[in-house]
Design a protein around this motif. Sequence first.
Motif, short mmCIF file in Angstrom:
data_model
loop_
_atom_site.label_atom_id
_atom_site.label_comp_id
_atom_site.label_asym_id
_atom_site.label_seq_id
_atom_site.Cartn_x
_atom_site.Cartn_y
_atom_site.Cartn_z
N THR A 1 80.07 47.96 55.29
CA THR A 1 81.19 47.18 55.87
C THR A 1 81.52 45.97 55.01
OG1 THR A 1 79.72 45.85 57.29
CG2 THR A 1 80.58 47.92 58.22
N ILE A 2 81.59 46.19 53.71
CA ILE A 2 81.95 45.15 52.76
C ILE A 2 83.26 45.56 52.09
CG2 ILE A 2 81.29 43.99 50.62
CD1 ILE A 2 78.38 44.40 51.45
N THR A 3 84.19 44.66 52.02
CA THR A 3 85.50 44.93 51.43
C THR A 3 85.52 44.45 49.98
OG1 THR A 3 86.57 44.65 53.58
CG2 THR A 3 87.98 44.54 51.63
N VAL B 1 78.22 40.50 54.40
CA VAL B 1 77.78 39.39 53.54
C VAL B 1 77.88 38.08 54.31
CG1 VAL B 1 78.27 40.46 51.32
CG2 VAL B 1 80.11 39.30 52.54
N PRO B 2 76.98 37.11 54.07
CA PRO B 2 77.03 35.82 54.78
C PRO B 2 78.26 35.00 54.44
CG PRO B 2 74.87 36.17 53.75
CD PRO B 2 75.78 37.22 53.20
N ALA B 3 78.83 35.20 53.24
CA ALA B 3 80.02 34.46 52.81
C ALA B 3 80.68 35.25 51.71
CB ALA B 3 79.63 33.06 52.32
N GLY C 1 69.30 40.36 46.63
CA GLY C 1 70.70 40.52 46.97
C GLY C 1 71.22 39.43 47.88
N PHE C 2 72.40 39.70 48.46
CA PHE C 2 73.11 38.72 49.29
C PHE C 2 73.56 39.41 50.56
CE2 PHE C 2 77.09 36.01 49.91
CZ PHE C 2 76.39 34.88 50.31
N GLY C 3 72.87 39.14 51.66
CA GLY C 3 73.15 39.86 52.89
C GLY C 3 72.81 41.34 52.71
N LYS C 4 73.80 42.22 53.02
CA LYS C 4 73.58 43.65 52.83
C LYS C 4 73.85 44.12 51.40
CE LYS C 4 74.58 44.88 57.66
NZ LYS C 4 75.43 45.69 58.55
N LEU C 5 74.34 43.18 50.57
CA LEU C 5 74.51 43.49 49.15
C LEU C 5 73.15 43.52 48.48
CD1 LEU C 5 77.54 41.31 47.96
CD2 LEU C 5 77.41 43.79 47.95
#
Length: 274
Positions: A167-169, A189-191, A150-154
């Motif tokens: 906390t992802i929009t 997410v980092p970006a 994944g990507f960060g918390k994704l």
Amino acid sequence: MNISEDELEQRLRALFADERLDLPPPPDAGTVIVAGARRRRRRRHAVQAVAGVAAAVVAVSGGLTMVRVHTEDGTAVMSADGTESSVKPPENLTQGRPPEPSTPGPTSTQSIQVSAPPGASTSPPTRPSASSSPSSLPAVTSGPLLAADGFGKLKLGMSEADLVAQTITLSDAQPAANCTVYKVQGSGVPAAASVVISKAAGLVVVTPDVAAHTAEGVGAGSTQDQIFAVYPAAKAESGGVVAPASAAADYHFRLGDTGVVQTSLMSVTQDCAG
């Protein structure tokens, strides 16, 4: 009027004896004549001297063409250009036995072997490699990390509700038959990135908006050769390379003129992304 020959002769004698017809020499005529004779004599001496010097140069050059210098074990022949070659006389001059033929030395006076100084290496210099091998090039660490899961918390497999809880929009929804494409951002997410969420399989595709790098060091600017060196099981696809990230996902590297320009993580079990 007829004039006799005697009278004509007398008139001519009188005419030639007339002083008015004389051409007197200039006062310095003798000095001029002597100076001219001296100049001719000096020129003749100069020409003779030059000819003598030229003859001496030719004689010296001819003498230097072949000067024999005897050494203890042979005879060295020196040419006019300073180069030399050595011919060693036969060593087997036993009485009653003809000398054995020896290997002739170099016939050209231009071939001179220069021995290396003591302690110097005689091995040929090694050439530097034209380019470093792909595996020896430094790993790319610029940009955010796109991990194998994944990507960060994704994380692959998450539902829309799971993403919001991290906390992802989610924005710019583009629904399709089985899946929806979103723009995601936030502290989880980092970006910013684009994601695809399947109704059945959850999160199946993550594509960061900026060039990300993998844990193995492939990222922005990496070449196709580097990708294959890092991921031996990688395969070429249209516009780039696909490489296994894990048993459940693949990396899709899009290539441009400068190497990798975009990296995506895609689940191998999904029903909406091509």
